[in-house]
Design a protein around this motif. Structure first.
Motif: not given
Length: 107
Positions: A16-18, A45
């Motif tokens: 959910r944080s990317g 990331s």
């Protein structure tokens, strides 16, 4: 000669944080977290995901090539190369003063 290769799989789970969590498995279900830079459970990331997956797969292919033939393991190769380098550049001087004077003399 029959050689059985284990397939390596990289699972990418979006968070959910990317960020992305990486899970690595072999075809037998075993973890194979010894192929850096991606290890099992790492979170990366989006920007670094592609290059890290590519580098991990290249490391896997290199390991497979080195294990496929009769080449010695990597730690043995490193030990031999270090020994060769030490032997090549070792200078034998009786006194430390001889060493330092030889080091700074013009060739």
């Amino acid at each position: 000669m029959i050689v059985a290769w284990e397939a390596q799989m990289v699972f990418v789970h979006g968070l959910r944080s990317g960020l992305f969590r990486i899970i690595t498995r072999g075809n037998s279900g075993s973890k194979w977290s010894l192929l850096p830079p991606l290890v099992d459970g790492i979170v990366v990331s989006r920007r670094t995901l592609g290059p890290l997956v590519m580098e991990t797969m290249l490391n896997s292919c290199r390991r497979r090539q080195s294990c496929g033939d009769s080449a010695p393991p990597a730690h043995v190769n490193r030990k031999l190369l270090i020994g060769d380098t030490v032997g090549r550049y070792r200078s034998r001087h009786s006194e430390p003063a001889d060493f330092y004077s030889a080091l700074f003399q013009q060739p």
